[in-house]
Design an enzyme around this catalytic site. Structure first.
Site, PDB file in Angstrom:
ATOM      1  NE  ARG A  90      34.109  45.542  41.369  1.00 38.60           N
ATOM      2  CZ  ARG A  90      33.504  44.419  40.972  1.00 38.60           C
ATOM      3  NH1 ARG A  90      32.622  43.839  41.766  1.00 38.60           N
ATOM      4  NH2 ARG A  90      33.753  43.887  39.806  1.00 38.60           N
TER       5      ARG A  90
ATOM      6  CD  GLU B  62      36.549  41.382  45.206  1.00 36.46           C
ATOM      7  OE1 GLU B  62      37.252  42.388  45.269  1.00 36.46           O
ATOM      8  OE2 GLU B  62      35.834  41.099  44.231  1.00 36.46           O
TER       9      GLU B  62
END
Length: 793
Positions: free
Chosen positions: A318, A721
């Site tokens: 990620r 997030e």
């Protein structure tokens, strides 16, 4: 009869958190509040005191002789397989043969009271043979120590492009780790049942992973382990894989003693024994033209994984996928290295590698802008992804929903960014000691798990004959408002008030094979699964209504708690009673799998994300150039939430994420001594932001009229997030303030967190007091300033 158009408290309404009253009154029940059976035991861990040591004999004699001690376990007492690795094998619940960090659990005891258990744990004798320890990323790189193979994302020929770039710049920067510091620490209660069954109450984001881990340790099939969680007092990723260790050890003691066992870690043990956000060492070689357009980039992201892989491969993936942020780079190589050190295994943390990837590119662009003596926002704009051209990411995904220029433009206009900059410059011209800094940051954040398999969810919905609804799904509630959001979705589907929908505790016995509540996907996945279940039931109810009044099912509508069939109507409860009398099922499961996504881990290419969410922030700071202390004075946030399911909940998530990101970048310093022992293991030495650290001017806006272009639940977007990365504006503003003490274009060397000692060292370097490349003075718990991001802490 026309259906009334009165408002309902369903989707898109600012409905309060379902446990709000319980939170503020103390009536919300957490695991530590649960009444225990009269024969329940309390447990304590035995932790390794060394960073790296071979384990000899473990002697429980003195501990077991203590009155009230019932059971003790080490790795040799595990009846199944001592492995709870979430991705790779070989990750034990209790250290076996070798302990690889100070704080590594090697044994545990259970006793009649918590005090006795902790006293007994201190009496366990372990023979240790200390071994050499690797404690830094630099040492791991030098020795070639990794917990997983390197990951390389490549497009074009960056080496050749770097060679012909008119301007070439290299740099290095570090961002530190971060402790989750959830208000509720790690805790589990294991209750043995008939035929070796085990019921586990766990404070976990991933009930299925806990179920599997406990089953492996006990040598049981999954159907003999049931895991339940009603709520957590915070998690932030720290209860995704790490909760399995605590639940597994509690279950081992419950199996051995035949009695329920509660294991709750004290804060010091929690911080020493469980993983954190990955620190990164970042190095780059970038080539640009004279106007700041990036032509080529060779970027290395070296993560401190700790002693085992844990979730590091996924975190690195990620990070690689977010190292482009909002920028198109034609020739690029990003290398991710999972460095092995003898520290606790670092793990999931809000953003899951995305913050570190964005930190890298924003640090690089800030250096580049200063080198070219251009405004940072100008350099950014020249590198933004385009629409219809220059719109493909390094991993091969087309950015189809690009609104970053709209977002940054709206923020700049709403805060009068040029006027704000003039005010900051005017202040600095008349202030010799305190300097202000101003910076913005754009954010493009991908939503979905990088591993496509995890992008699935299930739900279970019952409608009772009084019209009330029972909802269960695979997501977990950790304070973020997931339960109320999914309840709103179901209420909207049935056109009833959300108060009629009751969400029950997440349980592996109700919805199996769930994914973690993580990756900002809780509402996307579980909301769609619940919607599918509700729509199935609503379809059945419409058929009954149609048959009752002789109309086609398509002519039946639901609104304001009633069902309408031309000139007739029934309350939702009356229709439910009618369905029951007609022997029509009012229960259904729902399932959802995210479409379009795919990923090739070998080549780091594919479409890992269903969509992107966007945001932008501007922050102003004040820095005392004599002490390095700083304050964040103002923050202006604009966040894309699509069609928000609950604007009030989303605003809370945005503000909380920003402040948590601010802590990561300014005050939350993790410090280990030379022996590898964590020195910052409690609130006295580890500084999270407090109420006085929140900017006095703190404005949050949701982007309006921006429904998700993809078919998400009611066209909403994830929010858990992405806003954390908006706090990069604070770190960049600190760099801006530091730069103001030197000549225009002065290079600013500042790692994160930007503690007072690091800020002061950066100021001295810009002033010429230290040579470039000299790091900040070492800091430790006894040398830390209490200032952090504010002066009253």
């Amino acid at each position: 009869m026309n259906a009334p158009a009165s408002p309902r408290r369903g989707a898109h309404a600012s409905v309060r958190h379902d446990s709000a009253a319980g939170h503020v009154t103390g009536r919300a029940v957490y695991l530590d509040d649960m009444p225990l059976p009269t024969n329940a035991l309390h447990a304590a861990l035995v932790l390794c005191p060394h960073a790296h040591a071979r384990i000899g004999a473990i002697d429980f004699t003195a501990a077991l002789a203590l009155p009230g001690v019932v059971a003790a376990v080490g790795a040799a007492d595990i009846p199944g397989v001592n492995d709870i690795g979430p991705i790779l094998k070989g990750e034990p619940a209790l250290a076996e043969g070798v302990a690889e960090y100070a704080g590594h659990p090697v044994a545990a005891v259970a006793a009649e009271t918590l005090e006795i258990a902790r006293e007994a744990a201190a009496l366990v004798k372990v023979e240790w043979e200390e071994l050499p320890a690797v404690l830094t990323v630099e040492d791991a790189l030098a020795q070639g120590l990794f917990v997983a193979p390197p990951q390389v994302m490549l497009r074009g020929d960056p080496d050749a492009a770097l060679g012909y770039a008119p301007i070439r710049l290299s740099g290095e920067v570090r961002c530190g780790g971060q402790d989750h510091f959830y208000l509720e620490g790690q805790i589990a209660i294991a209750v043995p049942g008939e035929d070796r069954d085990m019921q586990v109450f766990s404070s976990t984001q991933h009930p299925t992973e806990v179920q599997h881990g406990v089953a492996h340790l006990l040598g049981l099939p999954f159907n003999q382990v049931t895991v339940e969680v009603r709520r957590m007092g915070g998690a932030f990723g720290g209860k995704e894989s790490q909760a399995t260790i605590v639940a597994g050890i509690a279950a081992l003691l419950a199996r051995k003693s035949g009695r329920p066992v509660k294991l709750r870690l004290p804060r010091d043990d929690d911080m020493a024994a469980t993983g954190k956000r990955h620190p990164f060492l970042i190095r780059w070689d970038v080539g640009t033209d004279a106007e700041g357009r990036i032509l080529a980039l060779d970027l290395t992201l070296a993560a401190d994984s700790g002693n085992i892989a844990d979730l590091t491969p996924a975190v690195l993936a990620r990070a690689l996928c977010h190292s482009d942020n909002c920028y198109w780079i034609p020739d690029i190589r990003v290398t991710g290295l999972a460095c092995k050190t003898h520290k606790v295994s670092n793990t999931a943390f809000r953003g899951f590698g995305g913050p570190q990837g964005m930190f890298a590119i924003e640090a690089l662009l800030d250096d580049l802008a200063r080198h070219l003596k251009l405004p940072l926002d100008t350099v950014r704009a020249r590198n933004f992804y385009g629409v219809g051209a220059k719109d493909t990411t390094p991993y091969g995904m087309t950015v189809e929903d690009n609104i970053i220029e709209r977002v940054t433009g709206e923020l700049a206009r709403s805060v009068d960014l040029p006027g704000w900059r003039d005010a900051v410059d005017a202040f600095n011209a008349s202030s010799p000691v305190v300097k202000k800094g101003l910076a913005t940051v754009p954010v493009k954040f991908g939503i979905s798990f990088n591993l496509p398999t995890l992008n699935q969810a299930g739900a279970l919905v019952h409608v009772y004959t009084d019209g009330s609804v029972h909802l269960n799904h695979g997501g977990t509630e950790m304070g973020q408002g997931l339960f109320v959001k999914v309840a709103q979705v179901v209420a909207e589907a049935f056109a009833i008030d959300v108060a009629m929908v009751r969400v029950s505790a997440t349980s592996t016995a109700k919805v199996p094979n769930t994914s973690a509540t993580a990756a900002s996907s809780g509402s996307d996945l579980n909301g769609m699964a619940a919607l599918a279940a509700a729509e199935t039931i609503r379809g059945r109810m419409a058929e009954v209504m149609a048959g009752q009044f002789g109309v086609p099912p398509d002519d039946v509508s639901f609104d304001d708690g009633r069902a309408f069939a031309r000139n007739e109507s029934l309350s939702f409860g009356e229709l439910a009673q009618l369905c029951w009398s007609k022997r029509v099922s009012l229960s259904s499961t729902g399932f959802y799998r995210t479409p379009k996504i795919h990923w090739d881990a070998a080549t780091c290419t594919g479409r890992p994300f269903f969509y992107f969410t966007y945001g932008a922030a501007a922050a102003e700071v004040a820095v005392d150039t004599l002490t390095g202390e700083l304050r964040v004075l103002r923050a202006e946030l604009l966040q894309d939430c699509g069609n928000s399911l609950n604007p009030a909940i989303d605003r809370g998530q945005i503000e909380g994420a920003f402040v948590q990101g601010m802590g990561w970048l300014t005050s939350e310093e993790l410090w280990w001594d030379a022996a590898g022992r964590l020195g910052t293991h409690g609130p006295s030495t580890y500084k999270i932001p407090g109420s006085r650290d929140v900017p006095p001017v703190f404005v949050t806006r949701l982007l309006e009229d921006a429904p998700n272009r993809e078919a998400t639940v009611m066209r909403s977007k994830a929010v858990g997030e992405p806003p954390l990365m908006l706090a990069l504006s604070v770190w960049l503003a600190i760099r801006d303030a530091v730069a103001s003490v030197g000549p225009k274009g002065a290079k600013v060397e500042l790692d994160a967190p930007a503690t007072p000692s690091r800020v002061l060292a950066a100021v001295e370097r810009v002033r010429g007091g230290e040579q470039p490349g000299v790091g900040p003075p070492p800091t430790g718990p006894g040398q830390r300033s209490n200032a952090g991001v504010g002066s009253g802490s």
